[in-house]
Each structure stands twice: as structure tokens, then as C-alpha cells.
Design a protein around this motif. Structure first.
Motif, PDB file in Angstrom:
ATOM      1  N   LEU A 138       0.865  -1.190   0.000  1.00 36.29           N
ATOM      2  CA  LEU A 138       0.000   0.000   0.000  1.00 36.29           C
ATOM      3  C   LEU A 138       0.900   1.238   0.000  1.00 36.29           C
ATOM      4  O   LEU A 138       1.837   1.335   0.790  1.00 36.29           O
ATOM      5  CB  LEU A 138      -0.905  -0.003   1.240  1.00 36.29           C
ATOM      6  N   ILE A 139       0.594   2.142  -0.895  1.00 33.26           N
ATOM      7  CA  ILE A 139       1.360   3.393  -0.997  1.00 33.26           C
ATOM      8  C   ILE A 139       0.480   4.536  -0.498  1.00 33.26           C
ATOM      9  O   ILE A 139      -0.629   4.731  -0.995  1.00 33.26           O
ATOM     10  CB  ILE A 139       1.735   3.683  -2.478  1.00 33.26           C
ATOM     11  N   GLU A 140       0.967   5.275   0.483  1.00 34.09           N
ATOM     12  CA  GLU A 140       0.204   6.416   1.012  1.00 34.09           C
ATOM     13  C   GLU A 140       1.085   7.665   0.966  1.00 34.09           C
ATOM     14  O   GLU A 140       2.206   7.650   1.459  1.00 34.09           O
ATOM     15  CB  GLU A 140      -0.265   6.137   2.437  1.00 34.09           C
ATOM     16  N   VAL A 144      -1.797   7.678   7.223  1.00 32.90           N
ATOM     17  CA  VAL A 144      -2.950   6.775   7.061  1.00 32.90           C
ATOM     18  C   VAL A 144      -4.203   7.437   7.626  1.00 32.90           C
ATOM     19  O   VAL A 144      -4.125   8.303   8.497  1.00 32.90           O
ATOM     20  CB  VAL A 144      -2.743   5.398   7.749  1.00 32.90           C
ATOM     21  N   GLY A 145      -5.337   7.011   7.113  1.00 37.00           N
ATOM     22  CA  GLY A 145      -6.616   7.539   7.616  1.00 37.00           C
ATOM     23  C   GLY A 145      -7.338   8.395   6.610  1.00 37.00           C
ATOM     24  O   GLY A 145      -8.553   8.522   6.652  1.00 37.00           O
ATOM     25  N   GLY A 146      -6.587   9.018   5.697  1.00 35.66           N
ATOM     26  CA  GLY A 146      -7.206   9.863   4.680  1.00 35.66           C
ATOM     27  C   GLY A 146      -8.093  10.926   5.317  1.00 35.66           C
ATOM     28  O   GLY A 146      -7.763  11.483   6.358  1.00 35.66           O
ATOM     29  N   GLN A 147      -9.232  11.171   4.694  1.00 34.86           N
ATOM     30  CA  GLN A 147     -10.159  12.176   5.254  1.00 34.86           C
ATOM     31  C   GLN A 147     -10.634  11.756   6.639  1.00 34.86           C
ATOM     32  O   GLN A 147     -10.797  12.586   7.531  1.00 34.86           O
ATOM     33  CB  GLN A 147     -11.399  12.300   4.395  1.00 34.86           C
ATOM     34  N   ALA A 148     -10.878  10.451   6.810  1.00 35.92           N
ATOM     35  CA  ALA A 148     -11.384   9.997   8.100  1.00 35.92           C
ATOM     36  C   ALA A 148     -10.388  10.343   9.207  1.00 35.92           C
ATOM     37  O   ALA A 148     -10.787  10.642  10.335  1.00 35.92           O
ATOM     38  CB  ALA A 148     -11.649   8.499   8.055  1.00 35.92           C
ATOM     39  N   THR A 219      -7.597   6.421  -3.790  1.00 36.87           N
ATOM     40  CA  THR A 219      -6.943   7.705  -3.534  1.00 36.87           C
ATOM     41  C   THR A 219      -7.898   8.801  -3.065  1.00 36.87           C
ATOM     42  O   THR A 219      -7.461   9.934  -2.816  1.00 36.87           O
ATOM     43  CB  THR A 219      -6.184   8.185  -4.790  1.00 36.87           C
ATOM     44  N   GLY A 220      -9.158   8.497  -2.924  1.00 33.40           N
ATOM     45  CA  GLY A 220     -10.084   9.403  -2.251  1.00 33.40           C
ATOM     46  C   GLY A 220     -10.214  10.774  -2.878  1.00 33.40           C
ATOM     47  O   GLY A 220     -10.006  10.960  -4.085  1.00 33.40           O
ATOM     48  N   VAL A 221     -10.576  11.713  -2.062  1.00 29.94           N
ATOM     49  CA  VAL A 221     -10.751  13.082  -2.550  1.00 29.94           C
ATOM     50  C   VAL A 221      -9.923  14.056  -1.736  1.00 29.94           C
ATOM     51  O   VAL A 221      -9.531  13.787  -0.615  1.00 29.94           O
ATOM     52  CB  VAL A 221     -12.243  13.518  -2.521  1.00 29.94           C
ATOM     53  N   GLY A 242     -10.372  21.210   6.328  1.00 27.18           N
ATOM     54  CA  GLY A 242     -10.765  20.067   7.136  1.00 27.18           C
ATOM     55  C   GLY A 242     -11.235  20.470   8.514  1.00 27.18           C
ATOM     56  O   GLY A 242     -11.426  21.656   8.817  1.00 27.18           O
ATOM     57  N   ALA A 243     -11.381  19.440   9.345  1.00 26.60           N
ATOM     58  CA  ALA A 243     -12.125  19.606  10.594  1.00 26.60           C
ATOM     59  C   ALA A 243     -11.341  20.245  11.727  1.00 26.60           C
ATOM     60  O   ALA A 243     -11.891  20.488  12.796  1.00 26.60           O
ATOM     61  CB  ALA A 243     -12.634  18.247  11.028  1.00 26.60           C
ATOM     62  N   GLY A 244     -10.073  20.470  11.554  1.00 29.39           N
ATOM     63  CA  GLY A 244      -9.312  21.166  12.584  1.00 29.39           C
ATOM     64  C   GLY A 244      -9.090  20.372  13.851  1.00 29.39           C
ATOM     65  O   GLY A 244      -8.954  20.939  14.940  1.00 29.39           O
ATOM     66  N   LYS A 414     -20.302   8.386   0.211  1.00 25.47           N
ATOM     67  CA  LYS A 414     -19.129   8.964   0.884  1.00 25.47           C
ATOM     68  C   LYS A 414     -19.199   8.699   2.399  1.00 25.47           C
ATOM     69  O   LYS A 414     -19.560   9.568   3.193  1.00 25.47           O
ATOM     70  CB  LYS A 414     -19.046  10.472   0.611  1.00 25.47           C
ATOM     71  N   ARG A 415     -18.868   7.489   2.761  1.00 24.80           N
ATOM     72  CA  ARG A 415     -18.925   7.051   4.157  1.00 24.80           C
ATOM     73  C   ARG A 415     -17.729   6.150   4.463  1.00 24.80           C
ATOM     74  O   ARG A 415     -17.245   5.444   3.570  1.00 24.80           O
ATOM     75  CB  ARG A 415     -20.179   6.224   4.417  1.00 24.80           C
ATOM     76  N   VAL A 416     -17.333   6.129   5.732  1.00 24.79           N
ATOM     77  CA  VAL A 416     -16.253   5.231   6.135  1.00 24.79           C
ATOM     78  C   VAL A 416     -16.674   3.778   5.893  1.00 24.79           C
ATOM     79  O   VAL A 416     -15.919   2.975   5.320  1.00 24.79           O
ATOM     80  CB  VAL A 416     -15.902   5.444   7.626  1.00 24.79           C
ATOM     81  N   ALA A 417     -17.890   3.446   6.316  1.00 25.10           N
ATOM     82  CA  ALA A 417     -18.328   2.046   6.222  1.00 25.10           C
ATOM     83  C   ALA A 417     -18.359   1.560   4.774  1.00 25.10           C
ATOM     84  O   ALA A 417     -17.936   0.430   4.484  1.00 25.10           O
ATOM     85  CB  ALA A 417     -19.702   1.885   6.852  1.00 25.10           C
ATOM     86  N   SER A 418     -18.835   2.408   3.858  1.00 25.20           N
ATOM     87  CA  SER A 418     -18.898   1.955   2.466  1.00 25.20           C
ATOM     88  C   SER A 418     -17.495   1.853   1.874  1.00 25.20           C
ATOM     89  O   SER A 418     -17.209   0.938   1.090  1.00 25.20           O
ATOM     90  CB  SER A 418     -19.798   2.866   1.626  1.00 25.20           C
ATOM     91  N   ALA A 419     -16.618   2.760   2.270  1.00 26.23           N
ATOM     92  CA  ALA A 419     -15.226   2.679   1.786  1.00 26.23           C
ATOM     93  C   ALA A 419     -14.586   1.379   2.269  1.00 26.23           C
ATOM     94  O   ALA A 419     -13.932   0.659   1.505  1.00 26.23           O
ATOM     95  CB  ALA A 419     -14.432   3.894   2.276  1.00 26.23           C
ATOM     96  N   VAL A 420     -14.785   1.070   3.546  1.00 21.07           N
ATOM     97  CA  VAL A 420     -14.222  -0.160   4.116  1.00 21.07           C
ATOM     98  C   VAL A 420     -14.819  -1.382   3.408  1.00 21.07           C
ATOM     99  O   VAL A 420     -14.104  -2.321   3.037  1.00 21.07           O
ATOM    100  CB  VAL A 420     -14.503  -0.210   5.645  1.00 21.07           C
TER     101      VAL A 420
END
Ligand code: FAD
Length: 438
Positions: A138-140, A144-148, A219-221, A242-244, A414-420
Motif C-alpha cells: 500500500l502506498i500512502e 494513514v486515515g485519509g479524510q477519516a 486515492t479518495g478526494v 478540514g475539521a481542525g 461517501k462514508r467510512v463504512a462503504s469505503a471499508v
């Protein structure tokens, strides 16, 4: 190196459970009081779940007392002190990752599966692929975690009734993937792809090349920008995307602003409201009902230190070294007004990270998202570039063996669960593809 940081490093190698409540005090980061310089380092350390003490130095005396250093005015801040005492001046997150030994090179010449992106979708794919015996890398390009990884509490992910921070969830997944034998290469980026001999050849940003029999793009958004002058100038100097999460503790006694009316903006408002004196939410629409979940609307309305301003957009930013003011435009009257603003958090959605696909046969929609499965078909026919007799699998792009999962995929939820879920599902299709073609 000792203590929690060492524990974390060991955990990185051995896959032991993550430390979610780490003891501060092992790594110290010294900044200048009142300055937002170093916010990128705070962000990186928070997202990688590294315990650290942030120390605000107010004057030359304190600097001399705590660090034994003169020249307070001319020192390059922030100063990072590692547990072994070594100090680094004004490092970038990449320098810290390298110093902690987290920047590695791929170990093999060829992999069964290469995954691009270490958000929930990519991490899930790595866990399932490695646990099912695929030689997986995996290349990041960052953490790790991306937007989440940027959110303080994911409250709707199954199994965590109290919610879990995105960084903790990602760190757990990272350890799980490593435990099963996946290779994770951090601070590296796939920049260009070529499909040849039933292999994907990817140029990495460091100039090297990665070869795999199949690949998953996760690669998300990327955060959408405001699109106004001076954004780059104030980035990290009062303006944040982002959420700060990492910035919130430093907003005490301040009035801060959040731009956006969606769930990520709503979460940011609630998190910042726990720290700042006041949070003002700036929304383009005239209500939150269509863009924000009901539970967040209820919470926002109940918070005495939150104000929502509707029908506005940020028209201009102003300041010196840091952000000091902004201009708001009323979208109904076109009138503008200036407000003092030292911290502005922009949470207005994102655009897909698919630049790398532009010279390939991978089909993208008009917004740049990767098209997969049935969505590739026109009157039941696969596109001309499709080379196989069978139709593309669900989650497969227009290039056989190349899959797309999570937010980067056309029409994804656009959800964590659907991405997983998609990450796990794509691995099943990878098995089928490898069985039929290799
Ligand atoms: C503030 C915020 C709060 C949210 N809260 C919730 C919530 O409470 N519940 C929920 O279900 N969803 C929530 N979401 C949505 C959720 O986080 C996303 O749907 C999810 O993260 C998508 O996962 P992903 O893996 O597809 O993409 P991303 O999370 O976007 O991850 C993509 C990763 O790919 C990396 N990358 C990009 N390009 C490259 C490249 N060329 N090479 C290597 N790496 C690359 C990026 O650095 C990133 O780490 C939230 C989103 C935000 C922004």
C-alpha cells in the motif's frame, strides 16, 4: 528512544493494539505563542497518533530557560525535540516521519496487488488482501486515515457506540494490515500509471517504479479550495482545510469560523465548540436541512457558543504573516462586510485524486471520479478499450485488473463504512482476476 513513542514504533512493526490514550511528554514541539506556524506538524502527529507535548514559548527568557537557546526572535520554529534529546528546527512532516523510521522503500520487485491510498478503503483492502495471502503493498502519500483521519469522532461506524477518532481507527487498521504481512510505504505517491503485460507499472514520486499484477485505487478526494486570492499564503497560518482536529486545542479564548454546511463542517463545528469561545458556521444555503444530518443540526442549534450565518461566502482574506481578517459576501444582497478572523476552517467537500489516470485507458466521469462496473456499460456494451470477453466486475475500472474503491469511485457513498466495505469486496474480485489471467 523510550516510552510511548517507542511503544508506538514497536506497535508499527508488530501489530500490537494501538495506544489510543497516550501519555504526553515524550516528544516535545516548541512553538511561538500566538503563531500558527507548525500546524502541519500538529496535524501529522495527531493523524499518526504520536503523543507529543506542544509548548508555547512566550519570550526569550522562557526560550533560554526551557531550551537553553538565545536568539528567540531569529530561531526557526517549531523546534521538535525527540525523546532521545535530538532537536530539529522547522522540520516538515516528511522529516519527522523519516526520523521516526517510517519512510521505507518497497521490498519486492513485483506484487500481486498494489493499493494506492491509505484511507479507510485502501487500509481495508490491505487487511483483507494480506490476510488472504496476496503479496500486497500500500502506498500512502501522507498519513494513514485519509479524510477519516482528520475527524475527531466518527459516530456512525458500526461497533463503536461511543464513536472513535479517525486517527485511532486508521492506526488500528494499519497495525492489522501490517500484522497480516502487508507492506505500507508512507510519504510516497503514485504519480503515473502504465498498463503493460498484464501488469500495472506505477511511477512513484521518488523516481522509482512499482510493478504489480493488479491494483486498487483508493486515492479518495482532496479538500475543495475556496478559490479566492491569498489562500496559499494563509494556508496553515490561520486558514485550514478540514475539521481542525489538531488545531482545536489551540483555539482557546478565540472566535473561529467554519465554512461549509455538510456533515464534515457540522462535525468540525461541534468539535471546535468544545475549545473555542465561539464558532461561527458560514453556509452558502439558506438552511442546513438538506446538507446536514438531523442529529448534527439538533446539536448545533443547542450549542450556545455556535452561530450559523446563512447565504454567505468568503470573498477575500487579509492579514500580515498570519490571517487577521476576511470579507464575507451576502449572496442575497451582494453586500460585503469585513470581520476579524484568525482561524478559518474550510470544509466544503472535495475533488477526486485521479490526475494520475488522465493518460491511461481508465475512464473518469466529468468530475474526475473513476467509473467502474456496470456504470462503464453503454447499452450493455463495455467501452472499446475493454479487452476481455467478460464484462467488468463491480468495482473494476475500464482496465482489467485495476479496481477503484471508496470516495474516488464514481457515484460512491461517501462514508467510512462503504469505503471499508468496498475495499474488502474489491479483494474478492482481485482473486477472480488473478485466477483467470495469471
Ligand atoms: C471532516 C470529515 C468528517 C467525516 N466524518 C465521517 C463520519 O463521521 N462518518 C462517515 O461514515 N464518514 C465520514 N466522513 C467521510 C469519510 O471520511 C470518507 O468517506 C472516507 O474517508 C473515504 O475513504 P477513502 O479511503 O475512499 O478515501 P480518503 O479517506 O480520501 O483517503 C484517500 C487517501 O489516499 C491518499 N492518496 C491520494 N492520492 C494518492 C496517491 N497518488 N498516491 C498515494 N496516496 C494517495 C490520500 O493521502 C489519502 O490518505 C468524513 C469526512 C471528513 C472530511
Amino acid at each position: 528512544m523510550t516510552g510511548e513513542l517507542e511503544t508506538k514504533r514497536a506497535a508499527r512493526n508488530m501489530g500490537t493494539p494501538p495506544k489510543t490514550a497516550t501519555k504526553a511528554g515524550e516528544m516535545k514541539v516548541f512553538g511561538r505563542a500566538g503563531s500558527t506556524v507548525g500546524s502541519d506538524i500538529r496535524d501529522y502527529l495527531s493523524r499518526t497518533v504520536v503523543a507529543f507535548d506542544w509548548v508555547d514559548l512566550v519570550d526569550a527568557d522562557q526560550c533560554r530557560d526551557m531550551l537553553g537557546l538565545g536568539g528567540f526572535e531569529t530561531l526557526d520554529f517549531p523546534i521538535v525535540e525527540f525523546p532521545d534529546g535530538e532537536r530539529v528546527f522547522a522540520p516538515k512532516p516528511q522529516d519527522i516521519a523519516a526520523r521516526l523510521g517510517w519512510v521505507t522503500a518497497p521490498r519486492h520487485e513485483e506484487y500481486d496487488l498494489s493499493i494506492y491510498g491509505g484511507g479507510p478503503a485502501g487500509l481495508s483492502a490491505a487487511v483483507y488482501a494480506a490476510s488472504e495471502g496476496l503479496r500486497t503493498i500500500l502506498i500512502e502519500r501522507f498519513a494513514v486515515g485519509g479524510q477519516a483521519g482528520t475527524t475527531s469522532a466518527i459516530e456512525n461506524y458500526m461497533g463503536f457506540p461511543e464513536g472513535i477518532s479517525g486517527a485511532d481507527l486508521a492506526e488500528r487498521a494499519r497495525q492489522q494490515a501490517v500484522k497480516f504481512g502487508a507492506e505500507l510505504v508512507m510519504m510516497e505517491e503514485g504519480v503515473k500509471a502504465r498498463f503493460e503485460n498484464d501488469r500495472i507499472h506505477v511511477d512513484l514520486a521518488n523516481g522509482s517504479q512499482l510493478v504489480a499484477k493488479s491494483n486498487i485505487c483508493a486515492t479518495g478526494v482532496e479538500y475543495r479550495r475556496l478559490g479566492i486570492a491569498d489562500e496559499e499564503r494563509f494556508l496553515g497560518m490561520g486558514l485550514f482545510y478540514g475539521a481542525g482536529v489538531a488545531e482545536a486545542p489551540y483555539c482557546k479564548n478565540e472566535d473561529v469560523f467554519v465554512v461549509g454546511g455538510g456533515n464534515s463542517a457540522g462535525q468540525a463545528v461541534m468539535h471546535l465548540a468544545d475549545h473555542a469561545d465561539k464558532v461561527t458556521m458560514l453556509v452558502r444555503g439558506s438552511s442546513l436541512a438538506e446538507t446536514l444530518s438531523e442529529y448534527l443540526i439538533t446539536r448545533i442549534e443547542a450549542r450556545p457558543n455556535v452561530e450559523v450565518i446563512y447565504n454567505v461566502e468568503v470573498a477575500a482574506l487579509d492579514g500580515d504573516k498570519i490571517l487577521r481578517r476576511m470579507t464575507l459576501k451576502d449572496l442575497k444582497t451582494e453586500k460585503t462586510r469585513d470581520l476579524d478572523a484568525s482561524r478559518l476552517f474550510v470544509c466544503i467537500g472535495g475533488v477526486p485524486n485521479t490526475e494520475w489516470a488522465k493518460d491511461t485507458l481508465i475512464k473518469r466521469d466529468r468530475a474526475g471520479y473513476l467509473i467502474t462496473g456496470q456504470d462503464l456499460l453503454d447499452k450493455g456494451r463495455a467501452p472499446d478499450c475493454w479487452t476481455l470477453d467478460r464484462q467488468p466486475y463491480y468495482l473494476e475500472t475500464s482496465v482489467p485488473g485495476s479496481f477503484a474503491v471508496g470516495d474516488v469511485r464514481h457515484d460512491s457513498i461517501k462514508r467510512v463504512a462503504s469505503a471499508v466495505g468496498e475495499g474488502a469486496m474489491a479483494v474478492s474480485f482481485v482473486h477472480r482476476y488473478l485466477a483467470e489471467s495469471h
